[in-house]
Scaffold this active site. Structure first.
Site, PDB file in Angstrom:
ATOM      1  N   ASN A  21       1.197  -1.077   0.343  1.00 47.41           N
ATOM      2  CA  ASN A  21       0.173  -0.036   0.670  1.00 47.41           C
ATOM      3  C   ASN A  21       0.601   1.457   0.106  1.00 47.41           C
ATOM      4  O   ASN A  21       0.399   2.299   0.904  1.00 47.41           O
ATOM      5  CB  ASN A  21      -1.137  -0.140   1.100  1.00 47.41           C
ATOM      6  CG  ASN A  21      -2.189  -0.906   0.522  1.00 47.41           C
ATOM      7  OD1 ASN A  21      -2.740  -0.669  -0.888  1.00 47.41           O
ATOM      8  ND2 ASN A  21      -2.473  -1.365   0.908  1.00 47.41           N
ATOM      9  N   SER A  43      -5.892 -10.681   3.203  1.00 44.87           N
ATOM     10  CA  SER A  43      -5.414  -9.063   3.673  1.00 44.87           C
ATOM     11  C   SER A  43      -3.605  -9.518   2.481  1.00 44.87           C
ATOM     12  O   SER A  43      -3.730  -9.830   2.334  1.00 44.87           O
ATOM     13  CB  SER A  43      -4.457  -9.366   4.421  1.00 44.87           C
ATOM     14  OG  SER A  43      -3.393  -9.966   4.745  1.00 44.87           O
ATOM     15  N   TRP A  60       1.723  -7.752  12.927  1.00 42.64           N
ATOM     16  CA  TRP A  60       1.188  -7.171  14.182  1.00 42.64           C
ATOM     17  C   TRP A  60       0.025  -6.914  15.033  1.00 42.64           C
ATOM     18  O   TRP A  60      -0.494  -5.636  14.534  1.00 42.64           O
ATOM     19  CB  TRP A  60       2.237  -6.840  15.138  1.00 42.64           C
ATOM     20  CG  TRP A  60       1.538  -7.261  16.127  1.00 42.64           C
ATOM     21  CD1 TRP A  60       1.568  -5.958  17.673  1.00 42.64           C
ATOM     22  CD2 TRP A  60       2.288  -7.964  17.498  1.00 42.64           C
ATOM     23  NE1 TRP A  60       1.469  -6.699  18.343  1.00 42.64           N
ATOM     24  CE2 TRP A  60       1.927  -8.253  18.615  1.00 42.64           C
ATOM     25  CE3 TRP A  60       3.168  -9.247  16.920  1.00 42.64           C
ATOM     26  CZ2 TRP A  60       1.799  -8.365  19.928  1.00 42.64           C
ATOM     27  CZ3 TRP A  60       3.231 -10.514  18.684  1.00 42.64           C
ATOM     28  CH2 TRP A  60       3.027 -10.036  19.136  1.00 42.64           C
ATOM     29  N   HIS A 103     -10.774  -7.860   7.672  1.00 41.79           N
ATOM     30  CA  HIS A 103     -10.204  -9.301   6.607  1.00 41.79           C
ATOM     31  C   HIS A 103     -10.324  -9.791   8.374  1.00 41.79           C
ATOM     32  O   HIS A 103     -11.194  -9.178   8.797  1.00 41.79           O
ATOM     33  CB  HIS A 103      -8.599  -8.510   7.063  1.00 41.79           C
ATOM     34  CG  HIS A 103      -8.197  -7.760   5.758  1.00 41.79           C
ATOM     35  ND1 HIS A 103      -8.539  -8.470   3.898  1.00 41.79           N
ATOM     36  CD2 HIS A 103      -8.419  -6.203   5.877  1.00 41.79           C
ATOM     37  CE1 HIS A 103      -8.243  -7.149   3.180  1.00 41.79           C
ATOM     38  NE2 HIS A 103      -8.016  -6.087   3.776  1.00 41.79           N
TER      39      HIS A 103
HETATM   40  N1  CTP Z   1      -0.694  -5.747   9.154  1.00 46.78           N
HETATM   41  C1  CTP Z   1      -0.948  -6.594  10.446  1.00 46.78           C
HETATM   42  N2  CTP Z   1      -0.347  -5.951  11.072  1.00 46.78           N
HETATM   43  C2  CTP Z   1      -0.967  -4.515  10.948  1.00 46.78           C
HETATM   44  C3  CTP Z   1      -1.739  -3.496   9.802  1.00 46.78           C
HETATM   45  C4  CTP Z   1      -0.977  -4.539   8.742  1.00 46.78           C
HETATM   46  O1  CTP Z   1      -0.143  -7.720  10.195  1.00 46.78           O
HETATM   47  N3  CTP Z   1      -1.525  -3.664  12.142  1.00 46.78           N
HETATM   48  C5  CTP Z   1      -0.134  -6.433   7.998  1.00 46.78           C
HETATM   49  C6  CTP Z   1      -1.721  -7.056   7.200  1.00 46.78           C
HETATM   50  O2  CTP Z   1      -1.214  -8.870   6.299  1.00 46.78           O
HETATM   51  C7  CTP Z   1      -1.976  -6.390   5.893  1.00 46.78           C
HETATM   52  C8  CTP Z   1      -0.248  -5.572   5.607  1.00 46.78           C
HETATM   53  O3  CTP Z   1       0.220  -5.541   7.286  1.00 46.78           O
HETATM   54  O4  CTP Z   1      -2.439  -6.960   5.029  1.00 46.78           O
HETATM   55  C9  CTP Z   1      -0.849  -4.790   4.388  1.00 46.78           C
HETATM   56  O5  CTP Z   1      -1.535  -3.435   5.676  1.00 46.78           O
HETATM   57  P1  CTP Z   1      -2.382  -2.410   4.845  1.00 46.78           P
HETATM   58  O6  CTP Z   1      -1.803  -1.723   3.954  1.00 46.78           O
HETATM   59  O7  CTP Z   1      -2.760  -2.288   6.758  1.00 46.78           O
HETATM   60  O8  CTP Z   1      -3.231  -3.607   4.781  1.00 46.78           O
HETATM   61  P2  CTP Z   1      -4.442  -4.267   4.138  1.00 46.78           P
HETATM   62  O9  CTP Z   1      -4.771  -5.881   3.472  1.00 46.78           O
HETATM   63  O10 CTP Z   1      -4.751  -3.527   2.018  1.00 46.78           O
HETATM   64  O11 CTP Z   1      -5.647  -3.794   4.459  1.00 46.78           O
HETATM   65  P3  CTP Z   1      -6.661  -2.450   4.435  1.00 46.78           P
HETATM   66  O12 CTP Z   1      -7.471  -3.584   3.733  1.00 46.78           O
HETATM   67  O13 CTP Z   1      -7.224  -2.235   5.594  1.00 46.78           O
HETATM   68  O14 CTP Z   1      -6.193  -1.759   3.120  1.00 46.78           O
END
Ligand code: CTP
Length: 319
Positions: A132, A241, A263, A293
């Site tokens: 992202n 995710s 985390w 997720h």
């Molecule tokens: N992640 C995690 N713990 C967190 C935030 C993120 O383990 N506190 C991991 C997840 O596997 C996540 C990845 O880091 O998919 C990337 O984070 P993010 O950009 O928030 O992921 P998205 O899956 O794209 O989330 P969203 O659909 O909410 O945008």
């Protein structure tokens, strides 16, 4: 499939659960960690039954022609048109064709990375995958800067670049992409309706500024295939995710996968608060039913794979 459903599960959640401040967190050991290469090969083989990351990681130019109408993967009733710009940015061949690496890092976006000092270690891997379009320069000591492959959900345009409302948002975005050089920028453009304008704006900026970044757009079957693999291994995840998707894809290219920034818990093992993202103030949405997720379940699964030495999950400081 007989082998996948055999009595010896590939994936098991064997970590010790610690309860602190109401949240369950998991403890695993990294001492003397060494990859279990035969398990890595077995996992790669099993995932290959569901998807071939070389192919499914991106559609290619010959898959479509401009004007084609596609159904969104997670919302089949709605459609999008393949524009001239989008078509011109599709790769001729898979950006991951024949690419193999000894060690890869998949970097999630958890605040657990802050103060980790993991930047050098992350950058020392042969291939670094990030999610992202997370910022790196200001956090280099903890997250590193090397980015060979970076994902970008269309919602990032709104979330991190002000919806491109003014020139400075657009400049900031172009600057961020220009730092990527010819790395792969992976945009899940065909998942759900809502981001099509954003994708078109991104495409227009890339073309206008002649950015070198290599765009890729996941195949229409990828998410179903990934979900199928995990479901068959008794991990019921409706919508994987980005981080789990990246691990699943990386098994095809990497002999050793190291995960950082995973985390999904509001506190660390010492009870100290952990930000959801290391770089912004987004909150822990996945505890609400609105979240698509199941990150804690994903985490337990990855932690179980760490314990079997199929991957290395770093949640502590690196130095
Ligand atoms: N992640 C995690 N713990 C967190 C935030 C993120 O383990 N506190 C991991 C997840 O596997 C996540 C990845 O880091 O998919 C990337 O984070 P993010 O950009 O928030 O992921 P998205 O899956 O794209 O989330 P969203 O659909 O909410 O945008």
């Amino acid at each position: 499939d007989g082998e996948l459903c055999s009595s010896r599960p590939l994936i098991n959640n064997s970590s010790k659960i610690i309860r602190k401040g109401g949240s369950s967190i998991f403890q695993h050991s990294v001492e003397g960690w060494k990859i279990n290469s035969s398990l890595v090969l077995e996992i790669r083989k099993n995932i290959l039954r569901f998807l071939d990351a070389e192919r499914d990681i991106s559609v290619v130019k010959s898959s479509f022609k401009p004007g084609d109408v596609l159904h969104y993967v997670l919302d089949r009733r709605r459609t999008l048109n393949v524009s001239q710009e989008l078509h011109s940015l599709l790769p001729e061949v898979s950006p991951m064709k024949n690419r193999r690496f000894k060690t890869c890092a998949v970097v999630g976006n958890s605040g657990i990375l802050l103060d980790s000092g993991c930047g050098k270690e992350i950058d020392s891997h042969d291939f670094v995958i990030r999610c992202n379009l997370a910022p790196v320069v200001e956090f280099a000591a903890d997250v590193g800067t090397k980015s060979d492959f970076i994902t970008m959900n269309p919602s990032v345009v709104q979330r991190a670049f002000g919806g491109f409302r003014n020139e400075s948002d657009r400049e900031k975005f172009v600057h961020r992409l220009s730092m990527l050089n010819d790395s792969v920028l992976w945009i899940p453009a065909f998942m759900v309706k809502g981001g099509e304008k954003h994708v078109e704006w991104v495409n227009a900026l890339i073309l206008k500024n002649k950015l070198k970044v290599r765009t890729a757009y996941p195949s229409l079957r990828l998410i179903h295939a990934v979900r199928g693999y995990w479901l068959t291994n008794k991990v019921p995840i409706k919508r994987p995710s980005t981080g789990l998707l990246m691990y699943t894809l990386a098994t095809r290219f990497c002999d050793e996968i190291h995960l950082y920034g995973f985390w999904p818990f509001p506190k660390d093992l010492k009870g100290k608060e952990v930000k959801y993202h290391y770089y912004d103030n987004l909150k822990y949405r996945y505890f609400s039913s609105a979240s698509p997720h199941r990150m804690p379940l994903e985490f337990r699964t990855l932690d179980g794979l760490h314990n079997r030495r199929a991957l290395k999950l770093t949640t502590e400081k690196c130095i």
